[in-house]
Design a protein around this motif. Structure first.
Motif, PDB file in Angstrom:
ATOM      1  N   UNK A 467      26.369  16.254  41.013  1.00 55.21           N
ATOM      2  CA  UNK A 467      26.415  15.032  40.339  1.00 55.21           C
ATOM      3  C   UNK A 467      26.839  13.743  41.200  1.00 55.21           C
ATOM      4  N   UNK A 468      27.624  14.036  42.286  1.00 56.66           N
ATOM      5  CA  UNK A 468      27.882  13.241  43.188  1.00 56.66           C
ATOM      6  C   UNK A 468      26.527  12.538  43.994  1.00 56.66           C
ATOM      7  N   UNK A 469      25.938  13.642  44.264  1.00 63.58           N
ATOM      8  CA  UNK A 469      24.535  13.399  45.238  1.00 63.58           C
ATOM      9  C   UNK A 469      23.733  12.533  44.390  1.00 63.58           C
ATOM     10  N   UNK A 470      23.547  12.816  42.959  1.00 60.24           N
ATOM     11  CA  UNK A 470      22.766  11.954  41.971  1.00 60.24           C
ATOM     12  C   UNK A 470      23.335  10.701  41.899  1.00 60.24           C
ATOM     13  N   UNK A 471      24.548  10.399  41.720  1.00 62.14           N
ATOM     14  CA  UNK A 471      25.207   9.358  41.691  1.00 62.14           C
ATOM     15  C   UNK A 471      24.817   8.406  42.948  1.00 62.14           C
ATOM     16  N   UNK A 472      25.018   8.928  44.035  1.00 61.30           N
ATOM     17  CA  UNK A 472      24.731   8.305  45.230  1.00 61.30           C
ATOM     18  C   UNK A 472      23.407   7.745  45.478  1.00 61.30           C
ATOM     19  N   UNK A 473      22.212   8.334  44.784  1.00 57.66           N
ATOM     20  CA  UNK A 473      20.894   7.818  45.090  1.00 57.66           C
ATOM     21  C   UNK A 473      20.445   7.207  43.650  1.00 57.66           C
ATOM     22  N   UNK A 474      21.103   7.258  42.732  1.00 63.43           N
ATOM     23  CA  UNK A 474      20.517   6.681  41.207  1.00 63.43           C
ATOM     24  C   UNK A 474      20.209   5.238  41.560  1.00 63.43           C
ATOM     25  N   UNK A 475      19.439   4.804  40.712  1.00 56.67           N
ATOM     26  CA  UNK A 475      18.867   3.184  40.905  1.00 56.67           C
ATOM     27  C   UNK A 475      19.558   2.451  39.784  1.00 56.67           C
ATOM     28  N   UNK A 476      20.363   1.671  39.916  1.00 53.69           N
ATOM     29  CA  UNK A 476      20.624   0.890  38.750  1.00 53.69           C
ATOM     30  C   UNK A 476      20.379  -0.644  38.531  1.00 53.69           C
ATOM     31  N   UNK A 520      34.618  10.931  52.285  1.00 50.43           N
ATOM     32  CA  UNK A 520      34.330  10.318  50.994  1.00 50.43           C
ATOM     33  C   UNK A 520      34.973  10.940  50.207  1.00 50.43           C
ATOM     34  N   UNK A 521      35.323  10.329  48.830  1.00 46.74           N
ATOM     35  CA  UNK A 521      36.053  10.805  47.889  1.00 46.74           C
ATOM     36  C   UNK A 521      35.087  10.851  46.571  1.00 46.74           C
ATOM     37  N   UNK A 522      35.306  11.968  45.831  1.00 46.94           N
ATOM     38  CA  UNK A 522      34.615  11.907  44.554  1.00 46.94           C
ATOM     39  C   UNK A 522      35.444  12.330  43.607  1.00 46.94           C
ATOM     40  N   UNK A 529      37.183  15.849  44.676  1.00 47.90           N
ATOM     41  CA  UNK A 529      36.615  16.413  45.883  1.00 47.90           C
ATOM     42  C   UNK A 529      36.571  15.702  47.032  1.00 47.90           C
ATOM     43  N   UNK A 530      36.987  16.294  48.131  1.00 46.11           N
ATOM     44  CA  UNK A 530      36.778  15.262  49.350  1.00 46.11           C
ATOM     45  C   UNK A 530      35.726  15.893  50.488  1.00 46.11           C
ATOM     46  N   UNK A 531      34.807  15.052  50.424  1.00 43.17           N
ATOM     47  CA  UNK A 531      33.462  15.176  51.132  1.00 43.17           C
ATOM     48  C   UNK A 531      33.741  14.734  52.760  1.00 43.17           C
ATOM     49  N   UNK A 532      33.378  15.578  53.482  1.00 44.31           N
ATOM     50  CA  UNK A 532      33.487  15.114  55.159  1.00 44.31           C
ATOM     51  C   UNK A 532      32.556  14.182  55.509  1.00 44.31           C
ATOM     52  N   UNK A 533      31.238  14.441  55.038  1.00 47.64           N
ATOM     53  CA  UNK A 533      30.224  13.487  55.579  1.00 47.64           C
ATOM     54  C   UNK A 533      29.092  13.402  54.726  1.00 47.64           C
TER      55      UNK A 533
END
Length: 665
Positions: A467-476, A520-522, A529-533
């Motif tokens: 879901x985070x990946x989709x949020x990062x690439x979604x076009x608003x 990054x923080x999700x 969830x804490x993302x390192x990269x």
């Protein structure tokens, strides 16, 4: 090598659809045979219709009016001048009357003679013939008397548990397990009802029930000269609802002696009915190695590619040449097994809902890169529709390896690189099946029920990261190109942030992604969830989480939908519709934390379905709340400028003026 046939096929009509029609076309083209397919109206532009040299529409979508319309199909064959008809599997492939009508029309039927099909059409008659041929049978009853007391006494004699089977059955229809005498009558009544609906025949068999046998089948082939061989065995034990999910050849763990005994028993079964062409004899095998005849399929099987992969033979070519009158190209001592092969059936279905078929239009359909050890057998393309009219199979993926482990690893890789969007499929379920540690052992028919909880389980962390990946690439930026109107992470001052609300599996999720230096923080519905990269490239997002790199391919669909696909997860997401809430469609709630920008209605005002009521804003993203249907605004709970939390009721809504007055009183 095949010797010169007695009757050469130059024009071949294929009376089937989907991947088997495409499969037959490929071999026919290799042999220089002109091809045509019959098709229903929805299949006019199918892959098979486009691959064949000719296509002929024979009726509407209903199979009874098209693919089962014998008169129309034979008329098409005569008008076109077909030398032969290949029926594929299903539809008319085991229809003795169709075979007889073709013989009367001087058209070759690529299949066994009608009398052989008739012998095997009834499970009870097949059991009787196999008993005469000394083929091992499970203890049971397959007689003509069908009164309740006769069947009950047979079950008592066999000993519980027993299996009740429809004599005319197939595909698991009319099959019921009886655990004790107290359950017998109710179970028998249910099996008869199902058999009547499916086959119009309530004749039942009673057999000893094996709790967790293996399902082993043997590929046999006979020519018109009476010579027969077996092309070894396949294991089809992994099943759901008595239907196969994974098939492999050869069956693992069989000794040379057992393999030979099963093969010779299968050939004896074919000889007993004067068989010609390709057939499959299916056995149940107990833990002690004892095996018992179950049924014979008088046609080519869906899983025939695994046999082709390990023997190096083209079984469709064998079918065509035998139909032409040529003898078998190899004797039994010339047939060998090399390596191991696995096949899975990629279906449009919902494993989490008891494998119910799914329908819809295929959005994306990307296959893995071509490899010499990989076969993808399909009859559909992107843009094609999977309907309720036909079997929901999308494709068969088949791999070969030097051993079972390598074939499994290659099949896992092939599935991981198969991307299907637009409808629900069993891709993830197949991956979990192959990755299940118990798969490396010899599976039996209890494999899926025994491991179902793990096979249907989705890792929540990976789901939220998707879901985070989709949020990062979604076009608003659908309505504006201004950076002030975007939620793409651009900020004049401060950290990058992304925000999105999704609906997944009927649930609403709020996803917030923000950068903190190199990390990054999700937050998904408050869970962190804490993302390192993070790496973003076109449709691909790669995140490093707990020292593990995960890549997600992002596919944009229609109506703001998005499908996220990782090597182990397919996640369809859509933009939530908050006009109706799950709790109460009369209270319209905030889909996110934010500020009320404007209230566009007043208490007591009549509104129409879809009319804008309230506009919310958060992180420069606006969300319009609309009326779910015609009605009257009751109360406005928050005015413009108010800060509200996700889930807060914004207003109450009445279906009619009378309901509003009742609430006021």
């Amino acid at each position: 090598m095949f010797t010169t046939p007695t009757r050469k096929i130059k024009k071949l009509l294929i009376a089937n659809r989907g991947e088997i029609a495409c499969r037959v076309i490929n071999t026919a083209k290799k042999l220089g045979i002109e091809t045509a397919v019959v098709c229903s109206e929805p299949d006019r532009n199918s892959l098979a219709a486009n691959m064949a040299d000719h296509s002929f529409c024979v009726g509407p979508a209903e199979s009874s009016a098209s693919y089962l319309n014998q008169q129309k199909i034979i008329q098409v064959a005569q008008d076109w001048g077909a030398d032969a008809i290949h029926p594929g599997y299903g539809f008319l492939s085991e229809n003795a009357a169709f075979s007889q009508r073709l013989e009367q029309s001087n058209i070759l039927f690529i299949g066994p003679p009608a009398n052989a099909m008739e012998s095997m059409a009834s499970k009870s008659e097949a059991k009787r013939l196999m008993e005469q041929a000394n083929v091992p049978l499970l203890s049971g009853y397959h007689g003509e008397a069908q009164d309740d007391e006769t069947l009950r006494q047979a079950a008592d004699s066999v000993g519980y548990p027993v299996m009740l089977k429809a004599a005319a059955g197939g595909g698991g229809k009319g099959m019921r397990i009886v655990s004790s005498p107290a359950d017998f009558q109710e179970t028998l009544d249910g099996a008869r009802r199902e058999a009547e609906k499916a086959f119009g025949d309530t004749t039942m068999l009673v057999e000893k029930y094996l709790a967790a046998p293996r399902h082993i089948e043997v590929q046999i082939f006979f020519d018109q000269q009476g010579q027969g061989v077996y092309l070894f065995d396949r294991d089809c034990s992994i099943q759901r609802r008595h239907q196969k999910v994974v098939e492999e050849a050869p069956a693992p763990g069989l000794s040379d002696e057992l393999r030979k005994a099963m093969g010779e028993a299968a050939v004896a079964a074919g000889q007993s009915i004067g068989y010609v062409g390709a057939g499959t004899v299916e056995f149940l095998m107990d833990a002690d190695g004892s095996f018992y005849f179950m049924e014979m399929n008088t046609r080519l099987q869906v899983e025939h590619p695994v046999t082709e992969m390990v023997t190096g033979q083209d079984l469709v070519e064998w079918q065509i040449r035998v139909a032409e009158g040529a003898p078998l190209p190899l004797s039994q001592n010339k047939l060998t097994i090399e390596g191991h092969s696995l096949e899975v059936r990629l279906y449009a279905e919902e494993p989490e809902r008891e494998f119910l078929p799914a329908t819809g239009t295929i959005g994306t359909l990307n296959w893995p890169d071509s490899q010499p050890w990989l076969r993808v057998e399909t009859g559909v393309r992107a843009g094609d529709e999977i309907t309720t009219w036909y079997d929901p199979m999308v494709a068969k993926l088949v791999t070969w390896g030097h051993d079972r482990q390598q074939a499994t690893e290659r099949l896992i890789s092939a599935l991981e690189n198969t991307h299907l969007t637009g409808l629900t499929s069993n891709r993830d379920f197949l991956l979990r099946t192959l990755k299940q540690p118990a798969f490396s052992e010899t599976p039996d028919t209890g494999f899926i029920p025994r491991h179902q909880s793990q096979l249907l389980f989705t890792n929540e962390d990976e789901r939220y990261l998707a879901m985070a990946a989709a949020t990062l690439t979604a076009d608003y930026s659908e309505e504006s190109t201004s950076p002030w109107q975007k939620s793409s992470g651009w900020r004049l001052l401060g950290q990058k942030q992304w925000y999105r609300c999704w609906t997944c599996d009927g649930e609403h999720f709020t996803v917030k992604v923000s950068s903190h230096g190199d990390s990054w923080n999700v937050k998904v519905n408050g869970r962190q969830l804490d993302i390192e990269k993070v790496g973003v490239s076109d449709q691909l997002v790669t995140v490093t989480y707990q020292d593990r790199a995960l890549s997600f391919a992002i596919y944009q669909g229609v109506d703001s939908s998005v499908t996220v696909i990782s090597p182990s997860l397919t996640l369809p997401l859509s933009k939530p519709d908050y006009s109706v809430t799950e709790a109460d469609d009369h209270d319209l709630t905030a889909p996110m934390n934010g500020r009320v920008v404007t209230v566009m209605v007043a208490g007591g005002q009549s509104v129409e379905e879809g009319e804008a009521l309230v506009v919310l804003e958060a992180m420069k993203m606006e969300q319009t709340i609309r009326a779910p249907h015609n009605g009257i605004i009751d109360q406005i709970l928050h005015q413009a400028g108010s800060l509200v939390e996700e889930g807060a009721a914004l207003l109450t809504f009445c279906d009619s003026e009378e309901e509003s007055l009742e609430q006021a009183s």
